[in-house]
Enzyme design. Structure first.
Site, PDB file in Angstrom:
ATOM      1  N   HIS A 109       0.833  -1.214   0.000  1.00  9.89           N
ATOM      2  CA  HIS A 109       0.000   0.000   0.000  1.00  9.89           C
ATOM      3  C   HIS A 109       0.865   1.260   0.000  1.00  9.89           C
ATOM      4  CE1 HIS A 109      -3.234   2.800   1.227  1.00  9.89           C
ATOM      5  NE2 HIS A 109      -4.059   1.848   0.859  1.00  9.89           N
ATOM      6  N   ILE A 115       1.764   4.900   1.191  1.00 10.62           N
ATOM      7  CA  ILE A 115       0.784   5.710   1.908  1.00 10.62           C
ATOM      8  C   ILE A 115       0.214   4.871   3.048  1.00 10.62           C
ATOM      9  CG2 ILE A 115      -1.436   6.914   1.764  1.00 10.62           C
ATOM     10  CD1 ILE A 115      -0.869   7.441  -1.171  1.00 10.62           C
ATOM     11  N   GLU A 123      -7.520   3.081  13.254  1.00  9.42           N
ATOM     12  CA  GLU A 123      -7.167   2.068  14.247  1.00  9.42           C
ATOM     13  C   GLU A 123      -6.201   2.631  15.284  1.00  9.42           C
ATOM     14  OE1 GLU A 123      -6.553  -1.337  16.465  1.00  9.42           O
ATOM     15  OE2 GLU A 123      -8.145  -0.922  15.023  1.00  9.42           O
TER      16      GLU A 123
END
Length: 205
Positions: A109, A115, A123
């Site tokens: 990612h 990013i 979270e």
């Protein structure tokens, strides 16, 4: 041979003259030797003095990573709070997550542009919120809460490797009888608000 030497000498002199008169040269080249030496000494002095490397913040921990792990059940690679700076049980907390290129989620990612996933920012905020709602004097509460809901969540800017994700959670409603806590959570990088949400956390039984 002698004539070639004379020609070479005259060519070298011509080149030197052109170099001395060129406006494209660094100013240091046309300075007298004494001036160049002074500039060199100042540069060395500046390098030796404390500079930008001493400007970074290293906030003193109210709760360090060992204390955080005594409260939260999360462990690598899912522990997303590195340090708590301010905290008052049942009211609020301020803490941060250091975002490193070594985070395992950056492998996918994204491979071409790292990013931090927005859901992991939320979270991280929820983990800080859990520290707010857990009573440190009640051993039964330790490591025992769940994510109950997210409302009005917004992401404002990407969070990338090298950022410090500063977070704050403020309790808006805490029903201790039913173990339900609602809070306003915000995350910043520098002065930029990057993520905000209203969180609901539920105490486990």
């Amino acid at each position: 041979m002698q004539s070639m030497s004379v020609v070479a000498s005259s060519q070298a002199a011509a080149v030197s003259q052109r170099l001395a008169s060129s406006k494209k040269l660094s100013p240091a080249i046309s300075r007298p030797a004494a001036a160049r030496k002074a500039v060199r000494v100042r540069a060395e002095g500046e390098a030796a003095a404390p500079g930008l490397e001493t400007k970074g913040q290293n906030f003193e921990a109210l709760k360090d990573i060992q204390e955080i792990m005594n409260i939260l059940p999360h462990r690598y690679p899912f522990l997303l709070v590195d340090r708590v700076l301010e905290w008052e049980y049942g009211k609020y907390a301020v803490g941060y997550k250091l975002v490193s290129m070594n985070e395992n989620f950056f492998c996918g990612h994204f491979p071409q542009r790292a990013i931090m996933p927005g859901v992991l920012q939320v979270e991280a905020l929820a983990q800080l919120g859990g520290i707010v709602m857990i009573d440190p004097t009640d051993a039964a509460q330790q490591n025992n809460f769940f994510f109950g809901g997210v409302d009005n969540c917004r992401w404002r800017k990407p969070v990338v490797p090298g950022d410090v994700l500063m977070m704050r959670c403020d309790v808006s409603k805490f029903n201790k009888k039913f173990g339900i806590c609602k809070m306003t959570a915000k995350a910043f990088v520098g002065e930029d608000l990057v993520c905000e949400a209203e969180l609901t956390l539920v105490m486990g039984k």
